[in-house]
Design a protein around this motif. Structure first.
Motif: not given
Length: 155
Positions: A101-122
């Motif tokens: 999925r291509w996610l815009g900056p306001d859609e990043l919380d719409s999926v269940d990210w692996l815990d270790q990826d969350r800080p980089a995604v933010a």
């Protein structure tokens, strides 16, 4: 014990970040990640990233810069994330993933990210919002050409 680097690619195109849903192993299947994988002995982290994204997504990419931080995956493995630019190809879930999925900056919380990826995604989300506001170039660049192909609904 020496830590082995797992490299993740923050592939951004046209103001959106590519998220990949894991299909294996069972303990993480169904959760989302930044695609990538383990470095091989003697392989540089940028080279591993290019190789892994070619194997997993069928695309050619260029590492741009490292997202600050390192996050434990499990004992002996640590995640480093790099922003990457799409050079050619259309991302497809070829290996270890069943959906993109291509996610815009306001859609990043719409999926269940692996815990270790969350800080980089933010951090990538912060960069994408800044780019949209005209303050900086987004992680991986927003290049008007190069065709990522898959629309917001996935590949």
């Amino acid at each position: 014990m020496t830590e082995r680097v797992v490299v993740g690619g923050a592939l951004c195109h046209e103001g959106r970040l590519l998220a990949a849903r894991r299909s294996a192993p069972p303990e993480v299947a169904g959760r989302w990640e930044l695609p990538g994988g383990k470095t091989e002995p003697g392989e540089s982290v940028p080279d591993a990233l290019v190789r892994e994204l070619r194997e997993e997504l069928g695309v050619e990419t260029a590492p741009v810069d490292r997202i600050p931080g390192a996050w434990p995956v499990r004992p002996g493995l640590v995640l480093h994330v790099w922003s990457v630019r799409l050079l050619s190809g259309t991302p497809a879930p070829l290996e270890d993933h069943d959906e993109l999925r291509w996610l815009g900056p306001d859609e990043l919380d719409s999926v269940d990210w692996l815990d270790q990826d969350r800080p980089a995604v933010a951090e990538v989300g912060r960069r994408l919002r800044a780019a949209a506001a005209g303050n900086v170039v987004a992680a991986g660049g927003s290049g008007g050409s190069g065709g990522a192909g898959a629309g917001p609904g996935g590949a």
